[in-house]
Design a protein around this motif. Structure first.
Motif, short mmCIF file in Angstrom:
data_model
loop_
_atom_site.label_atom_id
_atom_site.label_comp_id
_atom_site.label_asym_id
_atom_site.label_seq_id
_atom_site.Cartn_x
_atom_site.Cartn_y
_atom_site.Cartn_z
N LEU A 82 0.84 -1.20 0.00
CA LEU A 82 0.00 0.00 0.00
C LEU A 82 0.88 1.25 0.00
O LEU A 82 2.09 1.18 0.17
N ASN A 83 0.23 2.40 -0.22
CA ASN A 83 0.88 3.72 -0.10
C ASN A 83 1.92 4.01 -1.18
O ASN A 83 2.81 4.83 -0.97
N ARG A 84 1.81 3.37 -2.35
CA ARG A 84 2.67 3.80 -3.46
C ARG A 84 2.24 5.19 -3.92
O ARG A 84 1.03 5.45 -4.04
N PRO A 85 3.18 6.09 -4.20
CA PRO A 85 2.80 7.46 -4.57
C PRO A 85 1.87 7.52 -5.79
O PRO A 85 0.98 8.37 -5.85
N GLU A 86 2.07 6.60 -6.75
CA GLU A 86 1.25 6.65 -7.97
C GLU A 86 -0.16 6.09 -7.76
O GLU A 86 -1.04 6.28 -8.61
N ALA A 87 -0.39 5.41 -6.64
CA ALA A 87 -1.69 4.76 -6.40
C ALA A 87 -2.65 5.79 -5.81
O ALA A 87 -2.88 5.84 -4.60
N THR A 88 -3.24 6.60 -6.66
CA THR A 88 -4.12 7.69 -6.23
C THR A 88 -5.60 7.31 -6.31
O THR A 88 -6.46 8.12 -6.01
N ARG A 89 -5.87 6.08 -6.72
CA ARG A 89 -7.25 5.58 -6.76
C ARG A 89 -7.38 4.49 -5.72
O ARG A 89 -6.45 3.70 -5.50
N GLY A 129 -0.23 -4.27 -10.23
CA GLY A 129 -0.86 -2.95 -10.40
C GLY A 129 -1.82 -2.58 -9.30
O GLY A 129 -1.87 -1.42 -8.87
N VAL A 130 -2.61 -3.55 -8.86
CA VAL A 130 -3.61 -3.29 -7.82
C VAL A 130 -3.10 -3.89 -6.49
O VAL A 130 -2.91 -5.10 -6.39
N ALA A 131 -2.86 -3.03 -5.51
CA ALA A 131 -2.48 -3.50 -4.18
C ALA A 131 -3.75 -3.74 -3.36
O ALA A 131 -4.76 -3.05 -3.55
N ARG A 132 -3.69 -4.69 -2.45
CA ARG A 132 -4.90 -5.14 -1.76
C ARG A 132 -4.56 -5.47 -0.32
O ARG A 132 -3.50 -6.02 -0.03
N TYR A 152 -4.61 1.67 -6.46
CA TYR A 152 -4.06 1.49 -7.80
C TYR A 152 -3.88 2.84 -8.47
O TYR A 152 -4.51 3.84 -8.09
N ALA A 153 -3.03 2.85 -9.47
CA ALA A 153 -2.81 4.07 -10.27
C ALA A 153 -3.95 4.21 -11.28
O ALA A 153 -4.60 3.22 -11.64
#
Lengths: 186, 186
Positions: A82-89, A129-132, A152-153
């Motif tokens: 979780l908390n990747r900068p690009e994952a804004t959704r 791509g999708v973290a959960r 996810y981004a």
């Protein structure tokens, strides 16, 4: 999906504070939740939200329940945190399963979950791509059994929608008696 | 072991009230609990104990985690319920398993639990004389993962002791890092 450590208590608080904007709350099966403009994700047993609160959903991370060692190895090799900068959704999908599901034995639930529904494999298709992160809530006396949080981004949005749609079409989902779909951005 | 309905929250309260006399509290692995003269078993989310409280252990009944349908059928056919008038002996055995246990995948835990340790079969040998109810506590943020409650008549005491002794000798028990054994009568 694979927690080495103790369960982490997590509260999802719908209200007026938090880094996540709530964009929509849809009832998939059963009633939706009340509208709220923002969501706080609070970790720890004594978490406090600031400002007016519309609802709080509580859960805790826990050990795997159906995943075999071979499946764990594939998941761990592919999944992102979780908390990747690009994952804004993000999406928060609370689910409650029926009494008929919970009356099944372990081998029956496993067979429906994976051999019939390919739940793990459908999830693998959107990694990394999708973290959960899955949160268990049934033993906490909460209205939902599970709270699943996804990040996810924007360029992964189509893959995420396809995954959600495939899961809802499985034999496992026939046992879902309450499902809400909360979509967020930051 | 086989709950058709929603989880039941249960609090075990060591203090000065309750129908059960606490006869002894033994540390099996790790620290014991403080001495208390009586135990109350309180069901429901808002249970209140009366009088001074030494400790409270909380758990919730839940679905089976390892038991197959074939095993469930045998258990359900043989097992007795709680609160039989002749069952004047009881034991409360809180257990915490190690991080190594919880890091195992589902198939690995099942193999240790039953194929290697015969946990279900060892329990079957004392049915219907010994009634049992398992409470999950790990996701509640409690100090123990499980609270198992047993009730039996005095003439089943030897069978009960043999069962406890056999379980503690299994490969599964190598993962137990904290165990307390509380014996009671009424």
């Amino acid at each position: 999906m694979f927690e080495m450590t103790n369960p982490v208590p997590v509260s999802f608080v719908g209200g007026e504070s938090g880094v996540w904007h709530i964009e929509r709350i849809d009832a998939v099966v059963g009633q939706a939740l009340p509208a709220a403009p923002r969501l706080s994700v609070l970790e720890g047993p004594t978490a406090c939200a600031t400002g007016p609160v519309r609802w709080i959903l509580r859960g805790a991370t826990s050990n795997t329940r159906y995943t075999t060692r071979a499946e764990v190895e594939v998941l761990v090799a592919r999944q992102a945190g979780l908390n990747r900068p690009e994952a804004t959704r993000a999406a928060l999908i609370p689910i409650r399963k029926s009494a008929a599901w919970w009356a099944l034995a372990q081998d029956e639930r496993r067979a429906i979950f994976e051999e019939q529904s390919r739940h793990i494999h459908i999830g693998l298709d959107v990694l990394p791509g999708v973290a959960r992160r899955l949160h268990h809530a049934r033993e906490l006396g909460e209205p939902f059994d599970f709270l699943t949080w996804f990040e996810y981004a924007p360029d992964q949005a189509d893959a995420f929608e396809a995954m959600v749609s495939r899961l809802r079409d499985t034999p496992e989902w026939a046992f879902v008696e309450h499902e809400v779909d909360i979509r967020l951005g930051r």
